[in-house]
Design an enzyme around this catalytic site. Structure first.
Site, PDB file in Angstrom:
ATOM      1  N   TYR A 142      -3.285  -9.984  -8.626  1.00 58.17           N
ATOM      2  CA  TYR A 142      -2.438  -9.627  -9.779  1.00 58.17           C
ATOM      3  C   TYR A 142      -1.925 -10.861 -10.502  1.00 58.17           C
ATOM      4  O   TYR A 142      -1.453 -10.775 -11.632  1.00 58.17           O
ATOM      5  CB  TYR A 142      -1.252  -8.751  -9.326  1.00 58.17           C
ATOM      6  CG  TYR A 142      -1.642  -7.341  -8.918  1.00 58.17           C
ATOM      7  CD1 TYR A 142      -2.967  -7.007  -8.689  1.00 58.17           C
ATOM      8  CD2 TYR A 142      -0.684  -6.355  -8.753  1.00 58.17           C
ATOM      9  CE1 TYR A 142      -3.332  -5.732  -8.287  1.00 58.17           C
ATOM     10  CE2 TYR A 142      -1.042  -5.061  -8.366  1.00 58.17           C
ATOM     11  CZ  TYR A 142      -2.369  -4.765  -8.124  1.00 58.17           C
ATOM     12  OH  TYR A 142      -2.714  -3.497  -7.732  1.00 58.17           O
ATOM     13  N   ASP A 223      -9.928  -0.189   4.253  1.00 58.40           N
ATOM     14  CA  ASP A 223     -10.580   1.115   4.055  1.00 58.40           C
ATOM     15  C   ASP A 223     -10.241   2.036   5.228  1.00 58.40           C
ATOM     16  O   ASP A 223      -9.927   3.220   5.054  1.00 58.40           O
ATOM     17  CB  ASP A 223     -12.101   0.973   3.841  1.00 58.40           C
ATOM     18  CG  ASP A 223     -12.776   0.004   4.804  1.00 58.40           C
ATOM     19  OD1 ASP A 223     -12.067  -0.673   5.583  1.00 58.40           O
ATOM     20  OD2 ASP A 223     -14.017  -0.082   4.782  1.00 58.40           O
ATOM     21  N   ASP A 251       1.231   4.042  -2.748  1.00 59.12           N
ATOM     22  CA  ASP A 251       1.094   5.324  -3.458  1.00 59.12           C
ATOM     23  C   ASP A 251       0.543   6.394  -2.520  1.00 59.12           C
ATOM     24  O   ASP A 251       0.977   7.547  -2.534  1.00 59.12           O
ATOM     25  CB  ASP A 251       0.142   5.187  -4.663  1.00 59.12           C
ATOM     26  CG  ASP A 251       0.863   4.807  -5.955  1.00 59.12           C
ATOM     27  OD1 ASP A 251       1.860   4.052  -5.878  1.00 59.12           O
ATOM     28  OD2 ASP A 251       0.436   5.266  -7.037  1.00 59.12           O
TER      29      ASP A 251
HETATM   30  C1  IPM Z   1       4.121  -0.713  -8.667  1.00 62.25           C
HETATM   31  C2  IPM Z   1       3.389  -0.575  -9.963  1.00 62.25           C
HETATM   32  C3  IPM Z   1       3.239  -1.957 -10.604  1.00 62.25           C
HETATM   33  C4  IPM Z   1       2.517  -2.832  -9.610  1.00 62.25           C
HETATM   34  C5  IPM Z   1       2.555  -1.958 -11.974  1.00 62.25           C
HETATM   35  C6  IPM Z   1       3.256  -1.051 -12.963  1.00 62.25           C
HETATM   36  C7  IPM Z   1       2.409  -3.337 -12.530  1.00 62.25           C
HETATM   37  O1  IPM Z   1       2.174   0.041  -9.773  1.00 62.25           O
HETATM   38  O2  IPM Z   1       5.247  -1.235  -8.666  1.00 62.25           O
HETATM   39  O3  IPM Z   1       3.582  -0.271  -7.653  1.00 62.25           O
HETATM   40  O4  IPM Z   1       1.292  -2.806  -9.538  1.00 62.25           O
HETATM   41  O5  IPM Z   1       3.177  -3.545  -8.876  1.00 62.25           O
HETATM   42 MG    MG Z   2       1.947   0.904  -7.867  1.00 65.53          MG
END
Ligand code: IPM
Ligand code: MG
Length: 355
Positions: A142, A223, A251
């Site tokens: 990132y 994975d 998530d």
């Molecule tokens: C999170 C979000 C962010 C990330 C995005 C919006 C940049 O997905 O906080 O999990 O990837 O960190």
């Molecule tokens: Mg996220």
């Protein structure tokens, strides 16, 4: 003593959920004799609209002058056509970097009241589910070099994953320390069968493990981890992983708790000033409709009370109030599965009533 809290409401449902958390903080502050002073700063799409940039200098300065920062969410379709550096999401990465917040703690646990909302079979979560994801937050792909170039097949885009020993060591140490305070089990998640960064990561985990003989540590390929999370989530206690893997796996873990609207997070650096934010996004489809689940942001405020201010009782008050409200059967739409649900403000009122 008044705690100075910077508010980054952002876009979409951000303002609604931050307002909810502020009301809960004010109520718990009243009960426990804690005073807060809230100052809003612009971030994300709204900052682009009002100032031309997603992360204005005034926001960075304001956050650095605050005792702690509470963030809603950034982004939305209105700003999707902007180039990478101009996007609202860049501001979120930017503020984490400017504040030096290399640790992201994302606790995911199944509330007993939400067993029915958990999409996994009852026997799979019979032992419950309570894990802490320690996500590296200011390195990896990132933040790596990226761009466009001419490649073997013509135009190509690239992003690079790079991790220094220093970056890996400091996050892995946080994870070991975190495990020490919990069930003393650490799973390091990587892709060491393919990625060089993962091989360095794994090597460092093994080196540091010697210093933490009381913590049981193991490696898992990402994975496999994605699969194990839905096969047997109770095997996990503390998980440590890179920025991108942590983003994805948190998530996934959130859905096991019933809804992504439940998961809070604390982004921390080496000092006490952190940034507290729900793990979910700005949910533009329900923005401004008073429908969003405010619990992830309210629980983020509870993490702030604990980690930033050491206000343990106030922090627990919030967690217990959320617990009670869920036990009483109150649900926002994301958890209601089509049945009657509360609005954002109604859910907030219920939590305040139960403080
Ligand atoms: C999170 C979000 C962010 C990330 C995005 C919006 C940049 O997905 O906080 O999990 O990837 O960190
Ligand atoms: Mg996220």
């Amino acid at each position: 003593m008044t705690y100075k809290i910077g508010l980054l409401k952002g876009d979409g449902i951000g303002p609604e959920i931050v307002d909810s958390a502020v009301r809960v903080l004010q109520a718990v502050g009243k009960k426990r004799g804690i005073a807060f002073e809230f100052t809003p700063y612009l971030i994300g799409g709204i900052a682009i609209d009002e100032t031309g940039e997603p992360l204005p200098q005034a926001t960075i300065d304001g956050c650095l002058a605050s005792d702690s920062v509470l963030l809603g969410a950034v982004g939305g379709p209105k700003w999707d056509m902007l180039s990478g550096n101009q996007r609202p999401e860049k501001a979120l990465l930017g503020i984490r970097e400017k504040m030096g917040l290399f640790t992201n703690l994302r606790p995911a646990k199944l509330y007993s009241a939400l067993k029915e909302e958990c999409p996994l079979r009852a026997d799979i979560v019979a032992n419950g589910f309570d894990m802490m994801i320690v996500r590296e937050l200011t390195g990896g792909i990132y933040f790596g070099e990226r761009g466009y170039r001419q490649g073997k097949y013509g135009e190509e885009a690239y992003d690079t994953e790079a991790y220094s020993r220093m970056e890996i060591e400091r996050i892995v140490r946080v994870a070991f320390e975190t495990a020490r305070k919990r069930r003393k089990k650490l799973t390091s998640i990587d892709k060491a069968n393919v990625l060089e960064t993962s091989r360095l990561w794994r090597k460092i985990v093994h080196e540091l493990a010697v210093e933490y003989p009381d913590v049981e540590v193991s490696d898992m390929l990402v994975d496999n981890a994605a699969m194990q999370l839905v096969r047997n989530p109770s095997q996990f206690d503390v998980v440590v992983t890179s920025n991108m893997f942590g983003d994805i796996l948190s998530d996934e873990a959130s859905q096991i708790t019933g809804s992504i609207g439940m998961l809070p997070s604390a982004s921390l650096g080496s000092g006490t000033r952190g940034l507290y934010e729900p793990i979910h996004g700005s949910a533009p489809d329900i923005a401004g409709q008073n429908k969003a689940n405010p619990i992830a942001t309210i629980l983020s405020a509870s993490m702030m009370l604990l980690y930033a201010f050491n206000e343990k009782s106030a922090s627990e008050d919030i967690v217990n109030a959320v617990d009670r409200v869920l036990e009483l059967g109150y649900r926002t739409a994301d958890l209601a599965r089509g049945k009657a649900s509360l609005s954002t403000t109604e859910m907030t009122d219920k939590i305040i009533e139960n403080l």
